[in-house]
Write a protein that holds these residues in place. Structure first.
Motif, PDB file in Angstrom:
ATOM      1  N   LEU A  30     -11.004   4.171  -0.792  1.00 26.84           N
ATOM      2  CA  LEU A  30     -10.436   5.407  -1.324  1.00 26.84           C
ATOM      3  C   LEU A  30      -8.915   5.425  -1.313  1.00 26.84           C
ATOM      4  CD1 LEU A  30     -12.887   8.010   0.290  1.00 26.84           C
ATOM      5  CD2 LEU A  30     -12.905   7.091  -2.035  1.00 26.84           C
ATOM      6  N   THR A  31      -8.301   4.925  -0.251  1.00 26.85           N
ATOM      7  CA  THR A  31      -6.845   5.055  -0.122  1.00 26.85           C
ATOM      8  C   THR A  31      -6.096   3.737  -0.266  1.00 26.85           C
ATOM      9  OG1 THR A  31      -7.082   4.895   2.295  1.00 26.85           O
ATOM     10  CG2 THR A  31      -7.016   7.099   1.344  1.00 26.85           C
ATOM     11  N   ASP A  32      -6.779   2.641  -0.605  1.00 26.06           N
ATOM     12  CA  ASP A  32      -6.141   1.332  -0.777  1.00 26.06           C
ATOM     13  C   ASP A  32      -5.264   1.007   0.428  1.00 26.06           C
ATOM     14  OD1 ASP A  32      -5.231  -1.076  -1.724  1.00 26.06           O
ATOM     15  OD2 ASP A  32      -3.797  -0.208  -3.139  1.00 26.06           O
ATOM     16  N   GLU A  33      -5.914   0.734   1.549  1.00 23.12           N
ATOM     17  CA  GLU A  33      -5.207   0.543   2.802  1.00 23.12           C
ATOM     18  C   GLU A  33      -4.512  -0.806   2.921  1.00 23.12           C
ATOM     19  OE1 GLU A  33      -8.129   3.213   5.684  1.00 23.12           O
ATOM     20  OE2 GLU A  33      -8.583   1.100   5.303  1.00 23.12           O
ATOM     21  N   CYS A  34      -4.863  -1.769   2.061  1.00 19.28           N
ATOM     22  CA  CYS A  34      -4.384  -3.126   2.333  1.00 19.28           C
ATOM     23  C   CYS A  34      -3.934  -3.907   1.104  1.00 19.28           C
ATOM     24  CB  CYS A  34      -5.456  -3.910   3.083  1.00 19.28           C
ATOM     25  SG  CYS A  34      -7.137  -3.582   2.531  1.00 19.28           S
ATOM     26  N   GLY A  35      -3.825  -3.293  -0.059  1.00 24.40           N
ATOM     27  CA  GLY A  35      -3.261  -3.981  -1.212  1.00 24.40           C
ATOM     28  C   GLY A  35      -3.954  -5.292  -1.530  1.00 24.40           C
ATOM     29  N   GLY A  36      -3.166  -6.374  -1.595  1.00 21.68           N
ATOM     30  CA  GLY A  36      -3.703  -7.663  -2.001  1.00 21.68           C
ATOM     31  C   GLY A  36      -4.171  -8.557  -0.877  1.00 21.68           C
TER      32      GLY A  36
ATOM     33  N   TRP B 118       1.410  -5.197  -1.290  1.00 24.38           N
ATOM     34  CA  TRP B 118       1.135  -4.739   0.066  1.00 24.38           C
ATOM     35  C   TRP B 118       0.935  -3.226   0.063  1.00 24.38           C
ATOM     36  CZ3 TRP B 118       6.534  -6.192  -0.418  1.00 24.38           C
ATOM     37  CH2 TRP B 118       7.437  -5.154  -0.261  1.00 24.38           C
ATOM     38  N   SER B 119       0.165  -2.762   1.029  1.00 26.53           N
ATOM     39  CA  SER B 119      -0.119  -1.341   1.161  1.00 26.53           C
ATOM     40  C   SER B 119      -0.430  -1.040   2.615  1.00 26.53           C
ATOM     41  CB  SER B 119      -1.300  -0.933   0.269  1.00 26.53           C
ATOM     42  OG  SER B 119      -1.589   0.438   0.399  1.00 26.53           O
ATOM     43  N   LEU B 120       0.379  -0.187   3.246  1.00 26.66           N
ATOM     44  CA  LEU B 120       0.149   0.268   4.617  1.00 26.66           C
ATOM     45  C   LEU B 120      -0.019   1.782   4.567  1.00 26.66           C
ATOM     46  CD1 LEU B 120       2.403  -2.233   4.785  1.00 26.66           C
ATOM     47  CD2 LEU B 120       2.203  -1.722   7.213  1.00 26.66           C
TER      48      LEU B 120
END
Length: 421
Positions: A202-208, A140-142
């Motif tokens: 660019l910033t990987d806003e949402c992971g998987g 996950w990535s927020l």
């Protein structure tokens, strides 16, 4: 041949691996927002997990639930390395569901960012993994972006928009499409707010979960998700970014915040028209004054089993009670006493759930908490009208008077000046 000691060792290793798997695979969405006050950035993170303990005593007594991972700064904090802003993202639980196995909560912490050449900062929350999904969810990535420069149009530093969404949205695959899911958004600066799909550019806003549930249509200007085709039953993640713009024609966002949640698709057996409905009274609040609301839910198809809320920290929800002698109406009472620290805009949402797991449409209210020492104390003089502001009030003077409180008679002021001459 395995000895008893070897078998015991293998069993211990297996149990440890199971604990690690359970502990690290239960994220169910969240959000990161921020606002600027008194030379500091107040970051609010909201998170949802399964396998986290929460009950009514946790909510009533504001007991911290043990957190996981850290809030990191990825741009603007250090030229070479990321910087940890908040370690161990513990949170105050504000709602939970034993039936669907989730907890939801939030916490606000203040952070001082170092000054940089552009004063633009990227920060967020990354780890792994999501709770079991039909597709994706290995990480996950927020990610939030903040511009801390003074705006030329309003003369102060921007604050991000805010949003509210149930962490666990249930949709019946047998209901007519499209299913419209409105995301309530607000902005304290009065900016234009739009929603878009999160990306892994660019910033990987949402992971998987970046490409999950993209068969839906997102009405970006109005922040409405139209689900045109329901997939197979199971749980799916939705990952959005919510951004504010000074004007309708602007293309570059002032800030960006993440909103991620789960859509649970069920194969419902009851009629879709029988899903619960929420009745919503309207109430206004000043700070340090108790806010009370009765939420009434009705359903002709099945009994109401619960009313879930998405709220600021400090909301207290009663037990579910039958409404009068009705067999199809139930209600809960909610109360909240906001403090001066809560001054600002909040979104409060609620959803009714039937025993057949069908859910009502989410209903939301914008709660504007204002300074209790403002207009309530009648500060304006000489018949002036008082207009409440978020951080105070403004006195609108009648003709012939001036001053912050309209306390000065312009005629007498001129007479005194004349006499001194």
């Amino acid at each position: 041949m395995k000895t008893p000691i070897m078998r015991l060792f293998v069993l211990i290793i297996f149990m440890v691996l199971q604990i690690i798997y359970v502990h690290g695979s239960h994220f169910q969405g969240g959000m990161v927002t921020w606002k600027y006050r008194d030379n500091q950035v107040y970051i609010t993170y909201k998170v949802s997990f399964n396998n986290h303990h929460c009950d009514k005593m946790y909510i009533l007594n504001r007991i911290l639930v043990n957190g996981e991972g850290s809030l990191m700064c990825y741009r603007g904090c250090n030229d070479t390395l990321t910087r940890t802003l908040v370690t161990s993202l513990s949170y105050y639980c504000t709602e939970f569901s034993e039936d669907d196995n989730w907890t939801y909560g939030q916490r606000t912490l203040n952070v001082t960012f170092p000054s940089t050449s552009d004063n633009i900062y990227v920060f967020g929350y990354r780890s792994g993994s999501w709770a079991t999904l039909v597709d994706g969810g290995g990480s996950w990535s927020l990610i939030a972006t903040a511009n801390l420069n003074i705006r030329q149009d309003i003369g102060r530093i921007n604050s991000s928009p805010i949003a509210a969404m149930q962490p666990f949205v249930t949709v019946n695959k047998n209901c007519a499409m499209p299913y419209a899911l409105r995301i309530p958004v607000q902005d304290e600066d009065g900016d234009v707010v739009r929603c878009r799909w999160a990306t892994n550019s660019l910033t990987d806003e949402c992971g998987g979960v970046c490409s999950i549930f993209r068969n839906s249509v997102l009405d970006q200007p109005n922040c409405i998700l139209y689900i045109n085709e329901i997939p197979s039953t199971g749980r799916y993640a939705v990952a959005l970014q919510i951004e504010d713009f000074g004007e309708q024609q602007d293309k570059i966002a002032l800030s960006s915040i993440p909103l991620q949640f789960i859509i649970n698709v069920i194969d419902g057996t009851t009629m879709c028209d029988n899903k619960p409905r929420i009745e919503t009274p309207v109430i206004e609040i000043p700070s340090n004054t108790m806010y009370h609301q009765t939420i009434i839910a009705t359903s002709t198809g099945s009994q109401i089993s619960d009313v879930y809320i998405v709220s600021p920290v400090g909301f207290i929800k009663s037990e579910l009670l039958r409404y009068s002698s009705s067999n199809d109406s139930w209600y809960v009472n909610v109360t909240w006493t906001p403090t001066d620290e809560d001054i600002g805009i909040h979104i409060f949402c609620y959803t009714a759930i039937g025993v057949d797991r069908q859910a009502s449409d989410q209903e939301c209210k914008t709660l504007k908490i204002v300074d209790a020492e403002g207009c309530v104390s009648n500060p304006c003089s000489n018949g002036a009208s008082c207009t409440q502001q978020i951080n105070g009030y403004i006195c609108k003077c009648d003709v012939g008077f001036t001053g912050i409180f309209c306390e000065t008679d312009i005629g007498k002021l001129h007479q005194n000046v004349y006499n001194r001459q």
